[in-house]
Design a protein around this motif. Structure first.
Motif, short mmCIF file in Angstrom:
data_model
loop_
_atom_site.label_atom_id
_atom_site.label_comp_id
_atom_site.label_asym_id
_atom_site.label_seq_id
_atom_site.Cartn_x
_atom_site.Cartn_y
_atom_site.Cartn_z
N ALA A 1 0.85 -1.19 0.00
CA ALA A 1 0.00 0.00 0.00
C ALA A 1 0.89 1.24 0.00
CB ALA A 1 -0.91 0.00 1.22
N ILE A 2 0.36 2.32 -0.57
CA ILE A 2 1.13 3.55 -0.70
C ILE A 2 0.32 4.74 -0.19
CG2 ILE A 2 0.38 3.85 -3.10
CD1 ILE A 2 3.23 5.00 -3.70
N CYS A 3 1.03 5.78 0.24
CA CYS A 3 0.45 7.05 0.71
C CYS A 3 -0.24 6.85 2.06
CB CYS A 3 -0.48 7.65 -0.35
SG CYS A 3 -0.99 9.35 -0.02
N ILE A 4 -1.53 7.12 2.16
CA ILE A 4 -2.24 6.88 3.42
C ILE A 4 -2.83 5.48 3.49
CG2 ILE A 4 -2.75 9.32 3.82
CD1 ILE A 4 -5.70 8.69 3.01
N SER A 5 -2.70 4.71 2.40
CA SER A 5 -3.28 3.37 2.39
C SER A 5 -2.55 2.32 3.22
CB SER A 5 -3.47 2.89 0.95
OG SER A 5 -4.54 3.60 0.36
N PRO A 6 -1.28 2.51 3.63
CA PRO A 6 -0.73 1.54 4.58
C PRO A 6 -1.60 1.41 5.85
CG PRO A 6 1.07 2.73 3.59
CD PRO A 6 -0.22 3.40 3.11
N VAL A 7 -2.43 2.41 6.12
CA VAL A 7 -3.35 2.32 7.25
C VAL A 7 -4.30 1.13 7.07
CG1 VAL A 7 -5.25 3.48 8.48
CG2 VAL A 7 -3.18 4.76 7.85
N VAL A 8 -4.65 0.81 5.82
CA VAL A 8 -5.52 -0.36 5.57
C VAL A 8 -4.81 -1.62 6.07
CG1 VAL A 8 -6.74 -1.72 3.83
CG2 VAL A 8 -6.55 0.76 3.55
N LEU A 9 -3.51 -1.73 5.77
CA LEU A 9 -2.74 -2.88 6.24
C LEU A 9 -2.68 -2.90 7.77
CD1 LEU A 9 0.29 -2.77 3.75
CD2 LEU A 9 -1.85 -4.05 3.52
N ALA A 10 -2.52 -1.71 8.35
CA ALA A 10 -2.45 -1.60 9.81
C ALA A 10 -3.78 -2.03 10.44
CB ALA A 10 -2.11 -0.16 10.21
N LYS A 11 -4.88 -1.53 9.90
CA LYS A 11 -6.19 -1.87 10.45
C LYS A 11 -6.56 -3.33 10.20
CE LYS A 11 -8.36 2.67 10.65
NZ LYS A 11 -9.49 2.74 11.55
N ALA A 12 -5.91 -3.96 9.22
CA ALA A 12 -6.11 -5.38 8.96
C ALA A 12 -5.28 -6.24 9.92
CB ALA A 12 -5.76 -5.71 7.51
N GLY A 13 -4.46 -5.57 10.73
CA GLY A 13 -3.65 -6.28 11.72
C GLY A 13 -2.34 -6.83 11.18
N LEU A 14 -1.90 -6.34 10.02
CA LEU A 14 -0.72 -6.89 9.38
C LEU A 14 0.59 -6.17 9.71
CD1 LEU A 14 -2.26 -7.61 5.87
CD2 LEU A 14 -1.70 -9.27 7.66
N LEU A 15 0.52 -5.03 10.39
CA LEU A 15 1.74 -4.24 10.58
C LEU A 15 2.29 -4.23 12.01
CD1 LEU A 15 1.11 -1.17 8.24
CD2 LEU A 15 2.33 -3.30 7.76
N LYS A 16 1.72 -5.00 12.91
CA LYS A 16 2.22 -5.03 14.28
C LYS A 16 3.67 -5.51 14.28
CE LYS A 16 1.08 -6.60 18.95
NZ LYS A 16 1.24 -5.29 19.52
N GLY A 17 4.58 -4.63 14.75
CA GLY A 17 5.99 -4.96 14.81
C GLY A 17 6.69 -4.96 13.46
N LYS A 18 6.02 -4.51 12.40
CA LYS A 18 6.60 -4.50 11.05
C LYS A 18 7.06 -3.10 10.68
CE LYS A 18 5.38 -8.76 9.83
NZ LYS A 18 6.34 -9.79 9.51
N ALA A 19 8.20 -3.03 10.00
CA ALA A 19 8.69 -1.77 9.47
C ALA A 19 7.76 -1.32 8.35
CB ALA A 19 10.12 -1.93 8.96
N ALA A 20 7.42 -0.04 8.35
CA ALA A 20 6.49 0.48 7.34
C ALA A 20 6.67 1.98 7.19
CB ALA A 20 5.05 0.17 7.75
N SER A 21 6.20 2.49 6.06
CA SER A 21 6.15 3.94 5.85
C SER A 21 4.72 4.33 5.54
CB SER A 21 7.08 4.36 4.70
OG SER A 21 6.65 3.79 3.48
N VAL A 22 4.43 5.60 5.71
CA VAL A 22 3.09 6.11 5.43
C VAL A 22 3.22 7.61 5.15
CG1 VAL A 22 2.46 6.73 7.82
CG2 VAL A 22 0.67 6.02 6.22
N PHE A 23 2.28 8.15 4.39
CA PHE A 23 2.25 9.60 4.15
C PHE A 23 2.15 10.31 5.50
CE2 PHE A 23 0.17 13.62 3.06
CZ PHE A 23 0.98 14.03 2.01
N PRO A 24 2.93 11.37 5.68
CA PRO A 24 2.97 12.01 7.01
C PRO A 24 1.76 12.87 7.36
CG PRO A 24 4.44 13.15 5.50
CD PRO A 24 3.91 11.95 4.76
N ALA A 25 0.59 12.27 7.28
CA ALA A 25 -0.64 12.93 7.76
C ALA A 25 -0.86 12.46 9.19
CB ALA A 25 -1.82 12.54 6.88
#
Length: 174
Positions: free
Chosen positions: A103-127
């Motif tokens: 996912a790109i921009c603010i959409s990495p939040v979708v991955l986060a809300k799906a429970g996939l980013l706990k303890g994972k390195a990630a980037s997101v648009f700085p909003a």
């Protein structure tokens, strides 16, 4: 030779044009078949005037049919994708089967809300709202434009859209 298939998800309105069109061009240039998914069929419109027809509705998609899922950003992502339980289930199914989820921009939040980013390195648009959601989900936020952690690829905005596409391909091919 089997053609690799990528499901690109866009919000039905207000997706960020570059974050869809640039990765799609990278995928197609490298021989990948792209299917466009959204929350409804018909024409999805970008914030800069671009448009694309959705081939499938997220609810009707199987992770088994794709090598990767790539979610475009833009303001429509927050409205249509962040809290979409069908999309969350699809992403979890894909990830559990070793597929690339991205996912790109603010959409990495979708991955986060799906429970996939706990303890994972990630980037997101700085909003602020996106950063808050990523932290709440336990993501390890990085300042790099494109971050990969296992089979997860995140990008922080339109400037890195082509690089994001290349990173997704690299993860599929590993």
């Amino acid at each position: 030779m089997t053609t690799h298939k990528i499901l690109m998800i866009v919000a039905p309105e207000r997706f960020r044009d570059e974050e869809f069109f640039e990765p799609r061009a990278v995928f197609e240039k490298n021989g990948y078949a792209v299917t466009v998914g959204s929350t409804r069929l018909g024409t999805a419109t970008g914030v800069m005037g671009g448009s694309v027809d959705a081939d499938v509705i997220i609810d009707d998609v199987s992770a088994d049919d794709f090598d990767a899922i790539a979610i475009s950003g833009g303001g429509g992502s927050k409205a249509f994708l962040w809290d979409n339980p069908k999309l969350h289930a699809l992403l979890n199914d894909a990830f559990s089967k070793g597929k690339v989820v991205s996912a790109i921009c603010i959409s990495p939040v979708v991955l986060a809300k799906a429970g996939l980013l706990k303890g994972k390195a990630a980037s997101v648009f700085p909003a602020d709202d996106a950063i808050d959601e990523m932290k709440k989900a336990g993501a390890d936020l990085k300042s790099e434009a494109v971050v990969t952690d296992g089979k997860i690829v995140t990008g922080n905005g339109p400037e890195c859209a082509a690089e994001f596409g290349e990173a997704v391909l690299k993860m599929i091919e590993q």
